[in-house]
Design a protein around this motif. Structure first.
Motif, mmCIF file in Angstrom:
data_model
loop_
_atom_site.group_PDB
_atom_site.id
_atom_site.type_symbol
_atom_site.label_atom_id
_atom_site.label_comp_id
_atom_site.label_asym_id
_atom_site.label_seq_id
_atom_site.Cartn_x
_atom_site.Cartn_y
_atom_site.Cartn_z
ATOM 1 N N ARG A 84 -7.970 8.863 -1.671
ATOM 2 C CA ARG A 84 -6.802 9.585 -1.024
ATOM 3 C C ARG A 84 -6.407 10.579 -0.969
ATOM 4 N NH1 ARG A 84 -5.666 4.966 1.904
ATOM 5 N NH2 ARG A 84 -5.585 2.994 0.857
ATOM 6 N N ALA A 122 3.603 9.862 -0.012
ATOM 7 C CA ALA A 122 3.334 8.604 0.028
ATOM 8 C C ALA A 122 2.073 8.476 -1.068
ATOM 9 C CB ALA A 122 2.982 7.994 1.218
ATOM 10 N N VAL A 123 1.144 9.439 -1.043
ATOM 11 C CA VAL A 123 -0.095 9.398 -1.740
ATOM 12 C C VAL A 123 0.296 9.935 -3.188
ATOM 13 C CG1 VAL A 123 -2.217 10.824 -2.275
ATOM 14 C CG2 VAL A 123 -1.970 10.137 0.007
ATOM 15 N N ASP A 137 9.692 12.669 4.136
ATOM 16 C CA ASP A 137 8.834 11.826 3.406
ATOM 17 C C ASP A 137 7.547 11.873 3.949
ATOM 18 O OD1 ASP A 137 8.082 9.892 1.540
ATOM 19 O OD2 ASP A 137 8.190 8.534 2.840
ATOM 20 N N GLN A 175 8.297 0.999 -3.694
ATOM 21 C CA GLN A 175 7.832 1.074 -4.932
ATOM 22 C C GLN A 175 8.215 -0.074 -5.750
ATOM 23 O OE1 GLN A 175 10.067 4.884 -5.218
ATOM 24 N NE2 GLN A 175 8.150 5.908 -5.969
ATOM 25 N N ASP A 216 0.855 -1.114 0.036
ATOM 26 C CA ASP A 216 0.079 -0.018 0.129
ATOM 27 C C ASP A 216 0.893 1.307 -0.098
ATOM 28 O OD1 ASP A 216 -1.692 2.043 0.571
ATOM 29 O OD2 ASP A 216 -2.854 1.075 2.134
ATOM 30 N N LEU A 217 1.073 1.796 -1.006
ATOM 31 C CA LEU A 217 1.960 3.046 -1.246
ATOM 32 C C LEU A 217 1.432 4.230 -0.421
ATOM 33 C CD1 LEU A 217 3.536 2.839 -4.943
ATOM 34 C CD2 LEU A 217 4.611 2.764 -2.858
ATOM 35 N N PHE A 218 0.049 4.370 -0.482
ATOM 36 C CA PHE A 218 -0.471 5.336 0.011
ATOM 37 C C PHE A 218 -0.069 5.501 1.447
ATOM 38 C CE2 PHE A 218 -3.077 4.572 -3.798
ATOM 39 C CZ PHE A 218 -3.012 5.578 -4.305
ATOM 40 N N LEU A 219 -0.050 4.352 2.181
ATOM 41 C CA LEU A 219 0.030 4.328 3.828
ATOM 42 C C LEU A 219 1.494 3.600 4.167
ATOM 43 C CD1 LEU A 219 -3.577 3.222 4.872
ATOM 44 C CD2 LEU A 219 -2.462 5.536 4.834
ATOM 45 N N ASN A 220 2.296 3.454 3.010
ATOM 46 C CA ASN A 220 3.515 2.929 3.303
ATOM 47 C C ASN A 220 3.592 1.657 4.052
ATOM 48 O OD1 ASN A 220 5.081 5.156 1.972
ATOM 49 N ND2 ASN A 220 5.338 6.521 4.059
ATOM 50 N N VAL A 255 11.378 3.574 0.994
ATOM 51 C CA VAL A 255 10.502 3.957 -0.211
ATOM 52 C C VAL A 255 10.815 3.028 -1.622
ATOM 53 C CG1 VAL A 255 9.818 5.754 -1.823
ATOM 54 C CG2 VAL A 255 9.897 6.206 0.728
ATOM 55 N N ALA A 289 0.242 -2.476 -7.411
ATOM 56 C CA ALA A 289 -0.548 -1.327 -7.307
ATOM 57 C C ALA A 289 -1.782 -1.116 -7.772
ATOM 58 C CB ALA A 289 0.401 0.063 -7.869
ATOM 59 N N ARG A 346 3.170 8.934 -4.492
ATOM 60 C CA ARG A 346 3.877 7.717 -5.407
ATOM 61 C C ARG A 346 2.639 6.941 -5.469
ATOM 62 N NH1 ARG A 346 7.632 8.566 -0.777
ATOM 63 N NH2 ARG A 346 6.392 7.027 0.539
ATOM 64 N N GLY A 347 1.652 6.476 -4.456
ATOM 65 C CA GLY A 347 0.658 5.644 -4.885
ATOM 66 C C GLY A 347 -0.068 5.894 -6.100
ATOM 67 N N LEU A 348 -0.625 7.238 -6.425
ATOM 68 C CA LEU A 348 -1.107 7.765 -7.444
ATOM 69 C C LEU A 348 -0.496 7.522 -8.678
ATOM 70 C CD1 LEU A 348 -3.100 10.984 -6.173
ATOM 71 C CD2 LEU A 348 -3.719 8.595 -6.664
#
Lengths: 470, 449
Positions: free
Chosen positions: B373, B293-294, B288, A407, A239-243, A403, A454, B296-298
């Motif tokens: 998000r 983080a968001v 960071d 990724q 979950d990249l959004f929440l690391n 990170v 992702a 990166r996620g997007l």
């Protein structure tokens, strides 16, 4: 009989017994671990089991890339070729690994699947195994992928499906959760991103009330509100959004994050007001291609179903199983008792069902022939009083995923369970089903359209949010 | 956004208030003749005995003609002079020769120091003074022109003996003749108009345009539309001081024709706000944060920018349209044959429909992930953006916000009252610096939460 009112099951992913606990008691000849004389042969070269000293991220992710885990892969791993009627010699792990299709995670070096961790490298599960009990005869229910084995844990059968992508969803077999519901017992499924248990058809009507995020487990344990049966699913996706990095220990995911999850679960249970009445089972769904030296024995077929000529009449490879309870004496090596039919069956995932049915008799009889014969864990709860409090807490390495690792994992192609979960998520209802509805008929899961973890994760979280109304 | 406009309006009005007051004033009575000295001193003995010493100021003139007394046609003269213009002081009796360098100009009994030596215009029998503002006389000009309530101020004019000793004050010497006084321009209408246009343009450009771009907003998530980005406290503070100092500079320049009005303290304030903005950006870059983080996620979902978001939304619309068409085409083929028979015309249509449904679902899921998000990072309005962070109200932000407003108000009052950018004490500047440093310091853990 021990006064157990709360059974907590944590099922991680894809590690064999020898990989995680093979060297727990190296000096004990009665412990069925690694002697370090075990090996496979590939290209006429012996490849012994080995350990990579230290515990840097490279070591913690062995084997990398992910070994093969389809039914055909497992047959090669066990038999060194096609499935045979004889006992498997466990000689094909290295060869099967070396011949996997190319991966973005690097080359398939055969010795990677022969790697084991020492107790010092995985201190949490090792500490708990020594402080309470370890089963060195717990097998996956079938030499198959994640879904068949998880469905065995929930329903006692895979209804003849050996690979994830062949299952119809919703899975129509009656589940232990359904029995608990009917038997007036409380239960919850705690999950991180997507509960695989949500694919059980008979749970769809209860989903809204029984599926909770893992953080709720910690809260429930803290307040003494643990249900009679808790099933915990790890984080399967990055979950990249929440690391957040997967903590399921599925290769090549870092086992330290799984250690953190085990520690969190144990610490929550140990400090809970429910502790004295709790049985915690920590196990893995299947070996995931990691080497184990014990041939899976014959098993009771759960039902008449079969696929590719396999009738689910043998177990899968051994997986770690640690049994934690104040009723378990420290240092226990837990072995199954002989069945009343005179046969000795190893533990497998249906032992969870057998144990819960024994603890809560109102749940009724067997789900399948497999769990009917499965040995339960009550014999392991041998203390008269809940006297073994074990360590007050266990602390895992606090490693956080950098990170770059997040990724890399997020942009990698989904592994077997990720792809299957993502594809199956598209079948989930787009709103919480009403309890008065009929469960829809099962349909084949579509191909997974997601090229990366992702995008698969985005699909899963979007659908599970709709399904659970969260 | 309404807040932004309100601030811009208030700022503009505060700045423009003194000008408007000045311009609204009724013109001074016409036909003024001249001036009266408030000074009682008439020490003619100090002049050389060879000269005929003027005893009376008969009229005041500008370069364009009389502004007091009668004009050449005998009508009452009217007019005013402003800074950087010549003031002609007509005297009587008018000697053929006059050592003008010995004369000093007095307004309301106070010598206008620092002027160039006057010259004697024999034709107009006048001493010609160039009205200039400099360090030697800025206090006098501030007293005359500061806190204006009309477009002109009236002063009494007198002449006196210029002291040759810098330590000894000059003495007023001219006599009193008449009751009207000299009118000095505060800010002529055309200059006021220019000032307002320039200031309004900058304010509109900076604050008005900021609604639709990221001039005053953070740009931590490039996947957000510019108008949805949250306002940045550091950028707002920087823009706040820029606006005040720029507006003050323009006004003072047009009022005083002096381009050296920016005080060191004003520079310090700009420096503090600039350094705060820079440090805030630095924190955002090196830490960071949840926004990173968001982001990166997007990006992992193929959403690198807001254009990508628009593109995916359009792809959903396009596929939905195609799906509807395919469904109609399929329906037009009639009911499907009973299995196992298959209609070869239906197969590609059904396959495409399934494909489109999966593609739409995939994009829908990406968009729902995006929508979920980005919520914590969408602007909640100007005031909340500036005073809160992801955890709610933030004292370190509120502190900077309040002190900036207070010092800004003090700054404006200073400009209005003293016609100069105020010279804040080191303590006040330190206060602002500490406040900003505290903000940057707290921003570090803020970014980590």
């Amino acid at each position: 009989m021990a006064d157990i009112q709360h059974v907590v099951v944590l099922m991680l992913e894809n590690r064999s017994f020898d990989c995680m606990l093979g060297r727990l008691y190296p000096e004990d000849p009665g412990y069925n671990g690694l002697t370090l004389n075990e090996s496979n042969t590939y290209a006429n070269t012996p490849i012994p089991v080995w350990n990579d000293a230290g515990m840097d991220p490279t070591t913690a992710c062995i084997p990398k890339p992910d070994p093969g885990e389809l039914f055909t892969d497992m047959n090669e791993q066990l038999f060194g070729g096609p499935r045979a009627a004889t006992a498997p010699p466990m000689t094909g792990f290295a060869a099967n690994y070396a011949t996997q299709p190319a991966s973005s995670d690097g080359p398939f070096v055969p010795r990677n699947v022969m790697h084991y961790f020492t107790p010092e490298q995985v201190p949490v599960i090792s500490t708990l195994a020594k402080a309470f009990g370890v089963c060195d005869a717990w097998h996956a229910s079938a030499p198959c992928q994640t879904w068949p084995n998880r469905f065995f844990a929930h329903t006692g059968t895979a209804q003849g499906h050996v690979d994830n992508h062949t299952f119809p969803i919703p899975f129509p077999a009656e589940s232990l959760f359904h029995r608990l519901q009917k038997g007036g017992r409380s239960w919850r499924v705690y999950f991180h991103d997507m509960p695989q248990a949500s694919l059980l058809g008979d749970l769809w009507l209860y989903a809204l009330f029984h599926f909770r995020l893992f953080s709720q487990f910690l809260a429930d344990a803290h307040t003494g509100a643990l249900p009679n049966y808790s099933f915990i699913e790890p984080r399967y996706f990055t979950d990249l959004f929440l690391n957040n990095i997967p903590n399921d220990e599925h290769p090549p995911h870092n086992v330290l994050y799984g250690e953190q999850l085990i520690a969190a679960v144990y610490n929550a249970v140990r400090s809970s007001p429910c502790w004295k009445q709790t049985l915690l089972i920590i196990t893995y769904d299947e070996h995931g291609g990691c080497y184990d030296h014990v041939p899976p024995p014959a098993a009771i077929p759960p039902d008449p179903n079969s696929q590719y000529g396999y009738a689910f009449d043998t177990y899968g490879v051994r997986v770690p199983a640690v049994i934690v309870s104040p009723y378990v004496p420290p240092g226990s090596k837990i072995r199954p008792l002989r069945n009343v039919d005179g046969n000795l069956y190893p533990f497998d995932h249906t032992s969870i069902i057998a144990t819960v049915r024994k603890l809560f008799p109102t749940l009724g009889g067997k789900l399948t022939d497999r769990d009917e014969k499965a040995p339960d864990l009550l014999s392991a709860l041998s203390l008269t009083f809940p006297a073994n409090d074990g360590p007050p807490r266990v602390d895992a390495d606090r490693a956080k995923a950098p990170v770059s690792e997040l990724q890399t994992r997020a942009n990698a192609p989904p592994n077997g369970v990720q792809a299957a979960l993502s594809a199956a998520a598209t079948i989930l209802p787009k709103q919480p089903p009403a309890m008065t509805n009929d469960v829809p008929l099962p349909v084949p899961i579509p191909p997974n359209p997601h090229a990366t973890v992702a995008t698969a994760h985005a699909n899963v979280t979007a659908r599970i949010s709709l399904f659970l109304g969260q | 956004m309404r807040n932004i406009i309100a601030v811009a309006t208030v700022t503009l009005l505060l700045i423009a208030a003194p000008l408007r007051c000045s311009a609204d004033q009724t013109p001074a009575p016409q036909g003024a003749t001249l001036a009266a000295s408030a000074s009682p001193s008439n020490d003619k003995d100090a002049l050389p005995p060879s000269q005929q010493v003027p005893a009376t100021i008969t009229r005041l003139l500008s370069s364009s003609g009389p502004i007091t007394g009668k004009d050449d046609q005998g009508h009452p003269a009217k007019g005013s002079v402003g800074l950087n213009e010549d003031l002609l002081v007509q005297v009587a009796p008018a000697p053929p020769y006059l050592d003008a360098s010995k004369y000093a100009l007095f307004f309301d009994g106070r010598e206008v120091k620092g002027l160039d030596e006057p010259v004697y215009d024999r034709a107009r029998q006048s001493l010609v003074f160039r009205l200039k503002r400099n360090d030697k006389n800025k206090d006098l000009w501030a007293a005359l022109l500061g806190s204006p309530s009309s477009d002109t101020v009236t002063v009494a004019v007198s002449l006196g003996e210029r002291s040759s000793d810098p330590k000894s004050p000059s003495r007023s010497s001219a006599g009193v003749d008449g009751s009207d006084k000299l009118k000095i321009d505060v800010l002529p209408p055309w200059r006021l108009a220019i000032a307002l246009i320039v200031i309004a343009s900058v304010v509109a450009l900076l604050w008005g345009h900021a609604r639709h771009n990221t001039t005053l907003r953070d740009n931590l998530l490039p996947q957000l539309a510019p108008e949805r980005q949250p306002y940045s406290l550091a950028r707002w503070q920087m823009a706040f001081w820029f606006t005040l100092i720029f507006s003050s500079f323009v006004l003072l320049f047009l009022l005083l024709w002096d381009y050296n009005t920016i005080s060191p303290q004003a520079l310090t304030l700009m420096g503090i706000s600039g350094a705060t903005a820079l440090a805030a950006v630095g924190v955002d870059v090196i830490k960071d944060s949840p926004a990173d983080a968001v982001n990166r996620g997007l990006r992992a979902l193929g959403l690198n920018s807001y254009d990508d978001v628009l593109r995916v939304r359009q792809e959903i619309k396009d596929r939905e349209a195609e799906l509807e068409k395919k469904k109609k085409d399929l329906a037009a083929l009639g009911p499907p044959p009973a299995p196992p028979a298959a209609d070869p015309k239906r197969i590609p249509l059904e396959a495409r429909i399934t494909e489109l449904q999966l593609e739409i679902q995939d994009r829908d899921n990406r968009m729902s992930t995006y929508d979920a998000r980005v919520v914590p990072f969408v602007s909640q309005g100007w005031f909340r953006d500036l005073t809160t962070d992801l955890n709610g109200a933030a004292i370190h932000r509120l502190q900077v916000f309040c002190w900036t407003w207070v010092l800004g108000a003090v700054f404006l009052v200073g400009v209005y009252r003293d016609l100069a950018m105020p010279e804040f004490s080191a303590t006040l500047l330190a206060l602002m610096g500490i406040s900003s440093a505290g903000y940057v310091g707290f921003k570090y853990p803020e970014a980590n939460n």
